[in-house]
Design an enzyme around this catalytic site. Structure first.
Site, PDB file in Angstrom:
ATOM      1  N   HIS A 127      11.992  -4.425   5.940  1.00 27.45           N
ATOM      2  CA  HIS A 127      12.588  -3.831   7.136  1.00 27.45           C
ATOM      3  C   HIS A 127      14.101  -3.672   6.997  1.00 27.45           C
ATOM      4  O   HIS A 127      14.750  -3.108   7.876  1.00 27.45           O
ATOM      5  CB  HIS A 127      12.244  -4.665   8.370  1.00 27.45           C
ATOM      6  CG  HIS A 127      10.768  -4.793   8.586  1.00 27.45           C
ATOM      7  ND1 HIS A 127       9.996  -3.744   9.009  1.00 27.45           N
ATOM      8  CD2 HIS A 127       9.923  -5.842   8.404  1.00 27.45           C
ATOM      9  CE1 HIS A 127       8.733  -4.136   9.099  1.00 27.45           C
ATOM     10  NE2 HIS A 127       8.667  -5.404   8.737  1.00 27.45           N
TER      11      HIS A 127
ATOM     12  N   TRP B 161      -5.108   0.354  18.554  1.00 24.31           N
ATOM     13  CA  TRP B 161      -4.076   1.386  18.555  1.00 24.31           C
ATOM     14  C   TRP B 161      -4.609   2.758  18.971  1.00 24.31           C
ATOM     15  O   TRP B 161      -4.036   3.788  18.627  1.00 24.31           O
ATOM     16  CB  TRP B 161      -3.404   1.448  17.177  1.00 24.31           C
ATOM     17  CG  TRP B 161      -2.416   0.340  16.982  1.00 24.31           C
ATOM     18  CD1 TRP B 161      -1.965  -0.538  17.925  1.00 24.31           C
ATOM     19  CD2 TRP B 161      -1.754  -0.015  15.762  1.00 24.31           C
ATOM     20  NE1 TRP B 161      -1.074  -1.426  17.372  1.00 24.31           N
ATOM     21  CE2 TRP B 161      -0.916  -1.135  16.053  1.00 24.31           C
ATOM     22  CE3 TRP B 161      -1.769   0.487  14.456  1.00 24.31           C
ATOM     23  CZ2 TRP B 161      -0.119  -1.741  15.084  1.00 24.31           C
ATOM     24  CZ3 TRP B 161      -0.978  -0.124  13.490  1.00 24.31           C
ATOM     25  CH2 TRP B 161      -0.156  -1.218  13.806  1.00 24.31           C
TER      26      TRP B 161
ATOM     27  N   CYS C  33       0.626  -7.862  10.036  1.00 28.57           N
ATOM     28  CA  CYS C  33       2.059  -7.532  10.130  1.00 28.57           C
ATOM     29  C   CYS C  33       2.844  -8.410  11.086  1.00 28.57           C
ATOM     30  O   CYS C  33       3.821  -7.964  11.652  1.00 28.57           O
ATOM     31  CB  CYS C  33       2.227  -6.083  10.574  1.00 28.57           C
ATOM     32  SG  CYS C  33       1.760  -4.905   9.326  1.00 28.57           S
TER      33      CYS C  33
ATOM     34  N   ARG D 209      11.585   6.136  20.748  1.00 29.59           N
ATOM     35  CA  ARG D 209      10.412   6.097  19.879  1.00 29.59           C
ATOM     36  C   ARG D 209       9.134   6.270  20.699  1.00 29.59           C
ATOM     37  O   ARG D 209       8.893   5.532  21.661  1.00 29.59           O
ATOM     38  CB  ARG D 209      10.372   4.773  19.122  1.00 29.59           C
ATOM     39  CG  ARG D 209       9.073   4.447  18.416  1.00 29.59           C
ATOM     40  CD  ARG D 209       8.825   5.300  17.204  1.00 29.59           C
ATOM     41  NE  ARG D 209       7.662   4.834  16.468  1.00 29.59           N
ATOM     42  CZ  ARG D 209       7.019   5.545  15.574  1.00 29.59           C
ATOM     43  NH1 ARG D 209       7.432   6.759  15.274  1.00 29.59           N
ATOM     44  NH2 ARG D 209       5.962   5.059  14.941  1.00 29.59           N
TER      45      ARG D 209
ATOM     46  N   GLY E  52       0.775  -1.239   0.000  1.00 26.67           N
ATOM     47  CA  GLY E  52       0.000   0.000   0.000  1.00 26.67           C
ATOM     48  C   GLY E  52       0.800   1.279   0.000  1.00 26.67           C
ATOM     49  O   GLY E  52       0.664   2.108  -0.889  1.00 26.67           O
TER      50      GLY E  52
END
Length: 757
Positions: free
Chosen positions: A698, A565, A647, A519, A436
């Site tokens: 990744h 999330w 994922c 992060r 995507g």
């Protein structure tokens, strides 16, 4: 007497001061030396202790501060660093473990139970040795003491440490139990010399799961009988959170452990353990304030809860506090200037939760509130009332739509749909696509920021987005992909982008939560009934389809991922909230197909993350998660092909659940596991089509044509070519164009070679 505690406090800084200090230090920027980093850490620790002191918290954590992760701190403290980093020391070794260096890859990182926080996985082997390095722990206690704080020392418990470890040689981590406990005993001996009496919190959340329960439960008495015998002035608190731990309570009661922390928010069954605590020597640490969500507690209800707990344990002294560490919520509402005042009045971040603990403790003890506390209490009661009736939260039209639902899944069976889709979409063997997203360039981010700040008008913004889409589409056409995507240039985050267009969502300015290291994420606030006022993606998808004759794939985020999330309202069941989200996606799919989009991907990246920690709760989660996905895509006609993407790469335990979702095509991450993962699809006779990732996005490396040919051949050993799609293993958002272009070209070339064999 009721006292108070906090299981842990956030450490990234209320303005992400630690993030900036860390990233400046890593980048070697001027003014960001190790000395500066240590000074920032000291400032933050002392500020956080002061917040808790001012709230009258009885048991304030020390050693809950970390530069990266508390599990990594334990790895360093017990000398359990991997051999590849053994020749390093200090922060160089610490950050090499967490981030890697030129001589070695970083240690593995994974999610901490069912949260979005990541921990560093201990890496052991049969040859591992332990050697105590207690300086950080001892020094932070001394620092706290100097600042007038009688600290509670936080440690990861040895059983949880080993249960969450991996071994590089297939040996059992628990081979090292005696050696590791020996080092913990040395640590307790050193801690015991710091004060007359010290609470030491051993985090043992492994006991809220079913993982090897029958093997691990007997270890409690073995391990903690040793640890409680080290020093008479050490009071050990056995801490659990995120779920119930009723079996562990019975084992803990057999030891001389001082106290046990139980979560009464996410582990309701812990009430069943109160009789055991009543009849034992244990002191209860009752988690009654939600450490994982951001809504104000109903103080009156909490006081009732505390009194009920007190009655069930026979009026014994106990502590009340957070259900888990406050690491999982943002710092403070102090800097939230743009939130709707009414919504803001319903919120409570970490600092505000301290006030709640203070007031509940005082009221439960029959103490009088001071003027400031009385004002906060009054505001709390008003917030509870407005949340119950506010039109911002409660939508009669949404509620009526849910009540009157009559269609819950697609009309046709997969076998009938796929024949129509293959004929309509005209794709052949091994069709190619991507997941995507395409690279989010600096220019693209600047464009979005400038538009958001009002520095460019809508026309300039749209022209920039269209230019990017033009580039993405032309590139895909040129290399010969079968099903194209528009690249998602208009999107910031896969949840936030949609949340901004759905009523019932709000967004904080500074509601950052640490995910790992430096992060941070800023989860949306899902505060009320949700609905989609107008189409969210149709405009851009129509434009993308208008500039190509190829099939264009629409991209949506699924209801379960939107749920998992976000910070989700606590006044409605998660299953009902997910159902409302599903209808937003339902409406978007209906509009997309009306606009001529015939392939639509509904991503459920966080489907597995929401799984309960105990098997007893999994069937209920799976039912609502599957039902909501099927509801969300039930507006799709037979000729509209529904894709989904997940994922993660562990499907063995949920393959039947994935099959029940009934997506036409599922794309998954398999690039690092070859065809091993696909074997479970074959074993269960999975009917739908599958897009296993043929290269790892990744990594910045470009896979060769030969590599991808070999990968496709391996896939064909497991599933027939008619069932397979070929794609990367995830979105390309984080990669650079100079990596993406050759990788996708090689992927398409590899498919051509295999098709010709």
């Amino acid at each position: 007497m009721i006292k108070s505690y906090v299981l842990g406090f956030p450490r990234i800084g209320e303005k992400r001061e630690l993030k900036r200090a860390l990233e400046g230090f890593w980048a070697g920027k001027e003014g960001f030396s190790e000395e500066n980093l240590q000074e920032t850490a000291k400032t933050l620790r002392q500020r956080h202790w002061k917040y808790q002191q001012d709230a009258g918290i009885s048991a304030i954590s020390v050693n809950d501060f970390s530069f990266y992760d508390l599990m990594l701190d334990n790895i360093i403290a017990f000398g359990a660093t991997p051999p590849r980093f053994a020749n390093l020391s200090g922060l160089e070794q610490y950050f090499a473990c967490s981030r890697g260096n030129k001589n070695g890859v970083a240690m593995e990182m994974t999610k901490w139970f069912n949260t979005n926080y990541h921990y560093i996985v201990p890496e052991l082997s049969s040859e591992s040795k332990f050697s105590l390095k207690a300086d950080k722990i001892l020094n932070e206690y001394k620092e706290a003491k100097t600042n007038g704080v009688k600290g509670k020392v936080n440690l990861i418990g040895p059983i949880t440490f080993l249960a969450l470890s991996k071994t590089t040689d297939g040996s059992c981590p628990f081979k090292h139990l005696d050696a590791l406990v020996g080092e913990y005993k040395k640590l307790l001996e050193q801690i015991s010399k710091l004060d007359d009496e010290i609470l030491v919190q051993f985090d043992e959340p492994i006991f809220v799961t079913d993982k090897n329960e029958s093997d691990l439960l007997p270890l409690i008495t073995k391990v903690y009988n040793e640890l409680t015998g080290v020093a008479s002035n050490i009071k050990i608190v056995f801490a659990t959170y995120f779920e119930h731990a009723i079996k562990a309570v019975s084992e803990v009661a057999k030891t001389k452990i001082y106290g046990i922390a139980l979560d009464f928010i996410h582990g309701k069954r812990n009430f069943e353990a109160l009789e055991t605590i009543k009849n034992s020597h244990l002191t209860l640490f009752a988690g009654v304030i939600d450490g994982r969500n951001i809504w104000k507690s109903n103080i009156d209800e909490k006081v009732k809860l505390v009194r009920e707990i007190s009655e069930k344990i026979g009026g014994k002294d106990f502590y009340i506090g957070t259900s888990c560490s406050l690491l999982h919520v943002p710092y403070t509402l102090k800097y939230e200037e743009n939130l709707n005042p009414e919504i803001k009045s319903w919120l409570s971040f970490a600092v505000e939760k301290l006030d709640e603990i203070k007031i509940i403790t005082k009221l439960a003890n029959g103490e009088k509130l001071d003027e400031t506390e009385a004002k906060i209490y009054e505001e709390n009661k008003n917030a509870v009332k407005t949340r119950a009736t506010s039109k911002l939260i409660h939508s009669e039209s949404v509620q009526n739509r849910i009540k009157n639902l009559s269609k819950f899944e697609r009309d046709e069976k997969f076998e009938d749909r796929i024949k129509i889709q293959r004929e309509t979409l005209k794709y052949g063997i091994l069709p190619t696509t991507t997941i995507g997203s395409f690279p989010q360039t600096v220019d693209l981010r600047v464009l979005r920021q400038n538009f958001k700040k009002g520095e460019i008008d809508a026309a300039a913004y749209e022209a920039g987005i269209k230019k990017y889409i033009d580039h993405c589409v032309k590139f895909q056409e040129d290399i010969g992909l079968d099903v194209l995507v528009h690249g998602e240039p208009e999107r910031n985050d896969m949840v936030e982008y949609f949340g901004e267009q759905i009523s019932g969502y709000a967004f904080s300015q500074n509601g950052w939560v640490q995910s790992y290291g430096s992060r941070c994420v800023k989860p949306p606030l899902l505060f009320g009934d949700v609905s989609r006022p107008e189409p969210m993606t149709v405009k851009w998808m129509k434009y993308a389809q208008s500039i190509t004759k190829h099939v264009m794939k629409g991209m949506l985020t699924g209801p379960v991922t939107m749920l998992n999330w976000s910070f989700v309202r606590d006044d409605l069941s998660r299953s009902e909230v997910a159902k409302q989200l599903a209808l937003c996606i339902y409406d978007e799919i209906a509009d997309l197909q009306a606009a001529g989009i015939r392939v639509i991907q509904v991503d459920e990246a966080a489907f597995k993350e929401g799984y309960p920690l105990r098997a007893e709760n999994i069937p209920a989660y799976e039912k609502f998660a599957v039902d909501c996905f099927k509801l969300s895509v039930s507006s799709a006609e037979a000729k509209t092909q529904i894709h989904t993407h997940m994922c993660y790469s562990e499907f063995n335990d949920i393959i039947k659940t994935i099959e029940a979702m009934d997506a036409d095509v599922i794309s998954i991450e398999t690039a690092r596991s070859g065809n091993e993962l696909l074997k479970i699809f074959k074993a269960v006779g999975y009917k739908q089509e599958v897009g296993p990732g043929v290269y790892d996005i990744h990594s910045p490396r470009v896979p060769s044509v030969e590599e991808i040919v070999a990968q496709i051949k391996a896939l064909l050993e497991v599933l027939p070519k008619e069932q397979l799609w070929i794609n990367p293993d995830c979105g390309l958002k984080t990669r650079k164009w100079e990596e993406v272009e050759p990788s996708l070209k090689n992927m398409v070339e590899a498919v051509k070679i295999v098709r010709g064999l």
